[in-house]
Write a protein that holds these residues in place. Structure first.
Motif, PDB file in Angstrom:
ATOM      1  N   HIS A  42       0.830  -1.209   0.000  1.00 29.71           N
ATOM      2  CA  HIS A  42       0.000   0.000   0.000  1.00 29.71           C
ATOM      3  C   HIS A  42       0.861   1.254   0.000  1.00 29.71           C
ATOM      4  O   HIS A  42       0.583   2.215  -0.721  1.00 29.71           O
ATOM      5  CB  HIS A  42      -0.927   0.026   1.222  1.00 29.71           C
ATOM      6  CG  HIS A  42      -2.174  -0.740   1.035  1.00 29.71           C
ATOM      7  ND1 HIS A  42      -2.659  -1.578   2.006  1.00 29.71           N
ATOM      8  CD2 HIS A  42      -3.054  -0.798   0.017  1.00 29.71           C
ATOM      9  CE1 HIS A  42      -3.781  -2.121   1.584  1.00 29.71           C
ATOM     10  NE2 HIS A  42      -4.038  -1.666   0.375  1.00 29.71           N
ATOM     11  N   ASP A  46       0.896   3.824  -3.207  1.00 30.04           N
ATOM     12  CA  ASP A  46       0.392   5.176  -2.993  1.00 30.04           C
ATOM     13  C   ASP A  46       1.502   6.206  -3.167  1.00 30.04           C
ATOM     14  O   ASP A  46       1.259   7.316  -3.642  1.00 30.04           O
ATOM     15  CB  ASP A  46      -0.257   5.310  -1.617  1.00 30.04           C
ATOM     16  CG  ASP A  46      -1.197   6.489  -1.563  1.00 30.04           C
ATOM     17  OD1 ASP A  46      -1.648   6.958  -2.624  1.00 30.04           O
ATOM     18  OD2 ASP A  46      -1.488   6.965  -0.445  1.00 30.04           O
ATOM     19  N   VAL A  81      -4.409   4.331   4.168  1.00 27.49           N
ATOM     20  CA  VAL A  81      -3.158   3.619   4.437  1.00 27.49           C
ATOM     21  C   VAL A  81      -2.712   3.844   5.882  1.00 27.49           C
ATOM     22  O   VAL A  81      -2.302   2.913   6.579  1.00 27.49           O
ATOM     23  CB  VAL A  81      -2.059   4.048   3.441  1.00 27.49           C
ATOM     24  CG1 VAL A  81      -0.697   3.511   3.846  1.00 27.49           C
ATOM     25  CG2 VAL A  81      -2.400   3.582   2.042  1.00 27.49           C
TER      26      VAL A  81
END
Length: 98
Positions: A42, A46, A81
């Motif tokens: 993640h 991101d 996140v």
């Protein structure tokens, strides 16, 4: 946000080798490595999205109002996140000490 995305990846780089369990040792090791691996994925995806969005915003395409929604979506995903790390942290580092 790009720097904030890089910051947790630095200690994570050292966290994986410092784990006292291998991914194939037992169920706890598998869960630990899986959760840390998913959260790291993640973070990396991101961060890549944020860097691409940063590059786009400094070009002529950044003035397009449609990009403002992309920036908002990116910010919401960063919140996701960060918030997912809270229960993961509790499961990995709190529960074993109970």
């Amino acid at each position: 946000m790009s720097l904030s995305g890089i910051a947790p990846l630095v200690p994570r780089w050292f966290e994986f080798p410092a784990l006292n369990v291998l991914w194939d040792s037992n169920a706890y090791g598998s869960i630990t490595w899986t959760l840390l691996g998913l959260h790291t994925t993640h973070l990396i995806t991101d961060l890549a999205d944020t860097l691409v969005l940063l590059a786009v915003m400094f070009t002529r395409h950044g003035s397009n109002r449609r990009r403002f929604g992309d920036v908002q979506d990116n910010a919401i995903y960063w919140n996701f996140v960060v918030l997912t790390w809270l229960p993961i942290y509790a499961c990995l580092y709190g529960v074993p000490r109970l």
